[in-house]
Design a protein around this motif. Structure first.
Motif, short mmCIF file in Angstrom:
data_model
loop_
_atom_site.label_atom_id
_atom_site.label_comp_id
_atom_site.label_asym_id
_atom_site.label_seq_id
_atom_site.Cartn_x
_atom_site.Cartn_y
_atom_site.Cartn_z
N ARG A 1 12.35 36.35 -18.49
CA ARG A 1 12.72 36.54 -17.08
C ARG A 1 11.56 37.14 -16.30
O ARG A 1 11.31 36.77 -15.14
CB ARG A 1 13.94 37.44 -16.98
N ALA A 2 10.84 38.09 -16.93
CA ALA A 2 9.69 38.68 -16.25
C ALA A 2 8.60 37.64 -15.99
O ALA A 2 8.00 37.61 -14.91
CB ALA A 2 9.13 39.84 -17.08
N GLU A 3 8.36 36.78 -16.98
CA GLU A 3 7.36 35.73 -16.79
C GLU A 3 7.79 34.75 -15.70
O GLU A 3 6.97 34.32 -14.87
CB GLU A 3 7.14 34.98 -18.11
N GLN A 4 9.10 34.39 -15.70
CA GLN A 4 9.59 33.49 -14.66
C GLN A 4 9.50 34.14 -13.29
O GLN A 4 9.14 33.48 -12.30
CB GLN A 4 11.03 33.10 -14.98
N THR A 5 9.83 35.45 -13.22
CA THR A 5 9.73 36.15 -11.94
C THR A 5 8.29 36.19 -11.45
O THR A 5 8.01 35.98 -10.27
CB THR A 5 10.28 37.57 -12.09
N ALA A 6 7.37 36.46 -12.39
CA ALA A 6 5.95 36.48 -12.01
C ALA A 6 5.49 35.10 -11.55
O ALA A 6 4.73 34.97 -10.59
CB ALA A 6 5.11 36.97 -13.18
N ILE B 1 4.14 31.44 -7.12
CA ILE B 1 4.40 30.24 -6.34
C ILE B 1 4.69 30.60 -4.88
O ILE B 1 4.18 29.96 -3.95
CB ILE B 1 5.57 29.45 -6.95
N ASP B 2 5.52 31.64 -4.68
CA ASP B 2 5.82 32.08 -3.32
C ASP B 2 4.56 32.55 -2.60
O ASP B 2 4.37 32.27 -1.41
CB ASP B 2 6.85 33.21 -3.35
N ARG B 3 3.70 33.28 -3.34
CA ARG B 3 2.47 33.76 -2.71
C ARG B 3 1.57 32.58 -2.31
O ARG B 3 1.01 32.56 -1.21
CB ARG B 3 1.73 34.67 -3.69
N GLN C 1 2.52 29.49 -1.68
CA GLN C 1 3.13 28.80 -0.55
C GLN C 1 2.94 29.58 0.74
O GLN C 1 2.69 28.99 1.81
CB GLN C 1 4.61 28.57 -0.83
N ALA C 2 3.06 30.92 0.65
CA ALA C 2 2.88 31.74 1.86
C ALA C 2 1.45 31.65 2.37
O ALA C 2 1.21 31.54 3.58
CB ALA C 2 3.26 33.19 1.55
N VAL C 3 0.48 31.69 1.42
CA VAL C 3 -0.92 31.58 1.83
C VAL C 3 -1.19 30.21 2.44
O VAL C 3 -1.87 30.10 3.48
CB VAL C 3 -1.84 31.83 0.61
N THR C 4 -0.64 29.16 1.83
CA THR C 4 -0.84 27.81 2.37
C THR C 4 -0.23 27.67 3.75
O THR C 4 -0.85 27.10 4.67
CB THR C 4 -0.22 26.78 1.41
N ALA C 5 1.00 28.19 3.91
CA ALA C 5 1.65 28.11 5.21
C ALA C 5 0.89 28.91 6.27
O ALA C 5 0.75 28.47 7.42
CB ALA C 5 3.09 28.61 5.10
N GLU C 6 0.39 30.09 5.88
CA GLU C 6 -0.36 30.91 6.84
C GLU C 6 -1.68 30.23 7.22
O GLU C 6 -2.09 30.27 8.39
CB GLU C 6 -0.62 32.28 6.24
#
Length: 410
Positions: free
Chosen positions: A172-177, A182-184, A186-191
């Motif tokens: 779960r920790a690996e999946q969360t990381a 992935i979110d980071r 995507q956020a960088v790409t969107a920004e």
């Protein structure tokens, strides 16, 4: 073809060797749990007979991780053999470890069944002798079976559960990381995409005007025309430089103390149109005051700004019209400009403007269309989507519809 057994773990080898040496020490010292001879209670009384189950049980320790079920079955046979000899305490201790390993390293089915089986055997070993002999000492049989079988099986079950829980937590920790990365990303790409749109929309208009008027100043040998073009060039360069400095200042500031500038609204369309007229466009604006959400106003403003920039770079001589209308929960925005051969200077385009406009509309859940259309005749009452050919030539149309309520947008 010979079957190659899996290589035992190093710790299993140490356990096997240690158990064997310990059992031999007990045998040399004559420490037997059962008596032999004429008064003994064993079926096979030679002292060396206890070494056979000990040696095989120690060998089973080599298989405790790789083949736990096989090791347990052989261990049960050797424990039975040990009970008909003078016995060895180390043999029983090694068997408890094999039971523990069978639960810990065996299949999930074995790990579930072995504790239940040993528990049932413990109960039977206590109840049956007590019912037959009617003596309290008979319960000790059940205690012995519980110590040898149930206790190590239960311990292995507990340790296995903790190990599985720790492994699940690690996954779960690996999946969360991974999700966070992935979110980071995507956020960088969107920004980055948002910054590219803002930079293009704020600066491209001024740079296009500079390119066009500098080309005109170089191609027309007239002092007044040159001065006028230089004035427009200076005005656009100063404004573009100010916009660039403001954007760079926001990007470089990490303290958050920079005062954020207000986002453009539809109230600024008049000034935007006046600037386009100063740059040489014949622009008419048809819009009424309306109250819209800030994201919708910003998108509409940027679409009009980019459309006027494209008209300045690519449009043929003629009138550019900007129309905004609100009805049925949507804002309809349409910008038309003459489309065809251009006599005057033009600026090259990369297509980033159309991509940016399409992205802005898509983020709000609207629709966007841009391209050439046939213009209607002067006496024709049909709209711009009417006849494919007309005497009026063609026009370039940018049409966007934006929802005025953002509750249903993604």
């Amino acid at each position: 073809m010979a079957v190659r057994l899996p290589r035992p773990h190093r710790d299993d080898v140490l356990i096997a060797v240690g158990g064997l040496l310990g059992g031999l020490l007990f045998w040399i010292l004559g420490l037997f749990p059962r008596l032999g001879g004429d008064n003994g209670i064993v079926l096979w009384s030679p002292e060396w007979a206890a070494l056979v189950p000990l040696a095989v049980m120690a060998g089973c320790e080599l298989l405790r991780r790789t083949m736990p079920r096989t090791a347990l079955l052989i261990g049960i046979l050797m424990l039975t053999a040990d009970t008909i000899t003078r016995g060895n305490v180390v043999t029983v201790v090694l068997f408890t470890d094999i039971v523990y390993a069978a639960v810990l390293y065996g299949t999930p089915a074995s790990a579930r069944r072995i504790p239940w089986i040993t528990g049932l055997l413990t109960v039977l070993a206590a109840v049956v002798p007590l019912a037959l002999w009617r003596r309290p000492e008979a319960i000790l049989f059940g205690v012995a079976v519980g110590v040898v079988g149930l206790a190590p099986a239960s311990t292995g079950w507990i340790v296995r559960n903790h190990r599985d829980a720790a492994e699940a937590a690690r996954l779960r920790a690996e999946q969360t990381a991974l999700l966070a990365e992935i979110d980071r990303t995507q956020a960088v790409t969107a920004e980055r995409a948002r910054m590219a749109r803002e930079l293009h929309d704020m600066v491209a208009n001024h740079l296009s005007a500079i390119a066009i008027h500098s080309t005109a100043a170089l191609s027309i040998d007239d002092t007044d025309t040159t001065k006028q073009a230089l004035g427009i060039i200076r005005e656009n360069s100063v404004e573009g430089l100010a916009e660039m400095r403001r954007l760079i200042g926001i990007l470089r500031d990490s303290s958050g103390d920079t005062e954020p500038s207000a986002a453009p609204t539809l109230d600024g369309l008049g000034a935007l149109v006046d600037t386009a007229r100063t740059n040489g466009l014949d622009v008419t604006l048809d819009s009424t005051p309306m109250k819209l959400p800030a994201p919708v106003e910003l998108a509409a403003y940027r679409i009009v700004q980019e459309s006027l920039t494209n008209a300045l770079k690519h449009a043929s001589p003629g009138r550019v019209t900007v129309t905004l209308a609100q009805q049925d929960g949507t804002l309809s925005l349409r910008v038309t400009s003459p489309y065809g051969d251009r006599d005057g200077p033009s600026a090259p385009g990369s297509g980033a403007g159309l991509v940016g406009m399409r992205e802005r509309v898509a983020l709000l859940g609207g629709t966007f269309e841009a391209g050439p259309e046939s213009a209607p005749d002067a006496g024709d009452s049909r709209d711009l989507h009417g006849s494919p050919e007309s005497r009026g030539g063609k026009i370039w149309t940018v049409h966007a519809t934006l929802p005025t309520t953002l509750g249903g947008t993604e």
